[in-house]
Enzyme design. Sequence first.
Site, mmCIF file in Angstrom:
data_model
loop_
_atom_site.group_PDB
_atom_site.id
_atom_site.type_symbol
_atom_site.label_atom_id
_atom_site.label_comp_id
_atom_site.label_asym_id
_atom_site.label_seq_id
_atom_site.Cartn_x
_atom_site.Cartn_y
_atom_site.Cartn_z
ATOM 1 N N ASP A 62 0.829 -1.208 0.000
ATOM 2 C CA ASP A 62 0.000 0.000 0.000
ATOM 3 C C ASP A 62 0.864 1.258 0.000
ATOM 4 O O ASP A 62 1.886 1.312 0.677
ATOM 5 C CB ASP A 62 -0.894 -0.017 1.250
ATOM 6 C CG ASP A 62 -1.983 1.033 1.201
ATOM 7 O OD1 ASP A 62 -2.311 1.513 0.095
ATOM 8 O OD2 ASP A 62 -2.506 1.392 2.273
ATOM 9 N N ASN A 64 1.534 3.363 -3.086
ATOM 10 C CA ASN A 64 2.185 3.776 -4.335
ATOM 11 C C ASN A 64 1.799 5.192 -4.749
ATOM 12 O O ASN A 64 2.658 5.990 -5.142
ATOM 13 C CB ASN A 64 1.805 2.822 -5.469
ATOM 14 C CG ASN A 64 2.423 1.454 -5.317
ATOM 15 O OD1 ASN A 64 3.340 1.261 -4.535
ATOM 16 N ND2 ASN A 64 1.905 0.490 -6.071
ATOM 17 N N ARG A 66 0.518 7.694 -2.922
ATOM 18 C CA ARG A 66 1.002 8.720 -1.985
ATOM 19 C C ARG A 66 2.505 8.934 -2.132
ATOM 20 O O ARG A 66 3.001 10.056 -2.019
ATOM 21 C CB ARG A 66 0.646 8.329 -0.553
ATOM 22 C CG ARG A 66 -0.792 8.668 -0.167
ATOM 23 C CD ARG A 66 -1.166 8.064 1.161
ATOM 24 N NE ARG A 66 -1.426 6.626 1.035
ATOM 25 C CZ ARG A 66 -1.593 5.821 2.073
ATOM 26 N NH1 ARG A 66 -1.486 6.296 3.307
ATOM 27 N NH2 ARG A 66 -1.849 4.543 1.885
ATOM 28 N N HIS A 79 3.260 3.412 -9.245
ATOM 29 C CA HIS A 79 2.978 1.987 -9.426
ATOM 30 C C HIS A 79 4.198 1.241 -9.984
ATOM 31 O O HIS A 79 4.468 0.101 -9.583
ATOM 32 C CB HIS A 79 1.778 1.805 -10.360
ATOM 33 C CG HIS A 79 0.479 2.259 -9.769
ATOM 34 N ND1 HIS A 79 0.094 1.973 -8.481
ATOM 35 C CD2 HIS A 79 -0.550 2.998 -10.311
ATOM 36 C CE1 HIS A 79 -1.096 2.494 -8.237
ATOM 37 N NE2 HIS A 79 -1.505 3.119 -9.333
ATOM 38 N N ASN A 110 -10.322 -1.790 -6.239
ATOM 39 C CA ASN A 110 -9.424 -1.040 -7.124
ATOM 40 C C ASN A 110 -9.870 -1.097 -8.580
ATOM 41 O O ASN A 110 -9.515 -0.220 -9.380
ATOM 42 C CB ASN A 110 -8.000 -1.584 -7.036
ATOM 43 C CG ASN A 110 -7.351 -1.394 -5.684
ATOM 44 O OD1 ASN A 110 -6.450 -2.149 -5.315
ATOM 45 N ND2 ASN A 110 -7.794 -0.408 -4.918
ATOM 46 N N ARG A 231 1.221 -4.686 6.539
ATOM 47 C CA ARG A 231 0.648 -3.629 5.701
ATOM 48 C C ARG A 231 1.532 -2.399 5.779
ATOM 49 O O ARG A 231 1.882 -1.934 6.862
ATOM 50 C CB ARG A 231 -0.776 -3.269 6.133
ATOM 51 C CG ARG A 231 -1.373 -2.154 5.254
ATOM 52 C CD ARG A 231 -2.850 -1.967 5.406
ATOM 53 N NE ARG A 231 -3.331 -1.013 4.415
ATOM 54 C CZ ARG A 231 -4.598 -0.843 4.064
ATOM 55 N NH1 ARG A 231 -5.527 -1.590 4.630
ATOM 56 N NH2 ARG A 231 -4.948 0.041 3.157
ATOM 57 N N ARG A 237 -5.686 -1.361 8.929
ATOM 58 C CA ARG A 237 -6.923 -2.102 8.686
ATOM 59 C C ARG A 237 -6.640 -3.180 7.646
ATOM 60 O O ARG A 237 -5.694 -3.069 6.865
ATOM 61 C CB ARG A 237 -8.040 -1.169 8.204
ATOM 62 C CG ARG A 237 -7.732 -0.475 6.894
ATOM 63 C CD ARG A 237 -8.893 0.411 6.447
ATOM 64 N NE ARG A 237 -8.651 0.988 5.136
ATOM 65 C CZ ARG A 237 -7.990 2.108 4.923
ATOM 66 N NH1 ARG A 237 -7.499 2.796 5.937
ATOM 67 N NH2 ARG A 237 -7.815 2.567 3.691
ATOM 68 N N GLU A 250 -0.903 -12.809 13.027
ATOM 69 C CA GLU A 250 -0.336 -11.633 13.658
ATOM 70 C C GLU A 250 -0.281 -10.527 12.604
ATOM 71 O O GLU A 250 -0.195 -10.798 11.407
ATOM 72 C CB GLU A 250 1.077 -11.924 14.178
ATOM 73 C CG GLU A 250 1.133 -13.018 15.220
ATOM 74 C CD GLU A 250 0.490 -12.623 16.534
ATOM 75 O OE1 GLU A 250 0.620 -11.442 16.928
ATOM 76 O OE2 GLU A 250 -0.160 -13.480 17.162
#
Length: 282
Positions: A62, A64, A66, A79, A110, A231, A237, A250
């Site tokens: 997660d 790319n 920003r 990307h 997406n 993440r 999330r 985990e």
Amino acid sequence: MVAGRRAPDDRDALLFHPEVSYHRVVADWKAGVRRVLYPAYEARMLRRMPGHLPQHVGVMLDGNRRWAKAVGRDTAHGHRAGAANIEPLLGWCDEVGIEVVTLWLLSTDNLNRSPAELAPLLDIIADAVDSLADQRRWRLHPVGALDLLPDEVAARLKSAADATVDVDGMLVNIAVGYGGRREIADAVRSLLHEHAARGTSLEELAQILEVEHISEHLYTKGQPDPDLVIRTSGEQRLGGFLLWQSARSEFYFCDALWPAFRRVDFLRAMRSYAARDRRFGT
């Protein structure tokens, strides 16, 4: 003005402004220190890494867009930079002995992005997967609703899987057009079709249905559930990633945006996992 010399402009004022020069020197110095010290720090972390590391790691790639905005480039550049970081990640996973990696490259949500962004993104993903397949280091397994993808992209993903089916290496699940709810719905649908073909009635199926029966129809059937889900980008999330499989996983949330995710960030995630006492509800 002397012939051949550029007339002074605002760039000169910035270049020689004491505050700007100071901050630039400090930033360059810090970057130089990191280049020298981080390899030694990473090697030390590896030497001291405990033996109980995850068997299966899921990664939500997660950040790319920003990252691209932060460096003043367009979305496609972000990307591409993210795709270029996939191979290093897989190498780090190999380095510590991970057996299965699941990479979430594109969600079903997406697919609702604008055609101007989605079309080049799908090409970038397909190119990245082709490159991984060409190396024959890892066994690639597409997971997701491939029927929702353009035919050409789906065919390239399937071709990469076929080309690496006999590779004796780490299993890499390529999650494209993937959504956790969609996966569970597809698993239940597959289960119902299977029992309908056997002549099992709904009443009979309801009496014998167990959790394992649904697991046997997931995209990742036959694989261990993820021990650790990582993440990037600071978001905390799941967003629908491996909803069924991650019930006992985990989690590790990293602030780095995906294109800037480094080996040291990965090793910190491994160290964090190794320090946890997994009780599985007992």
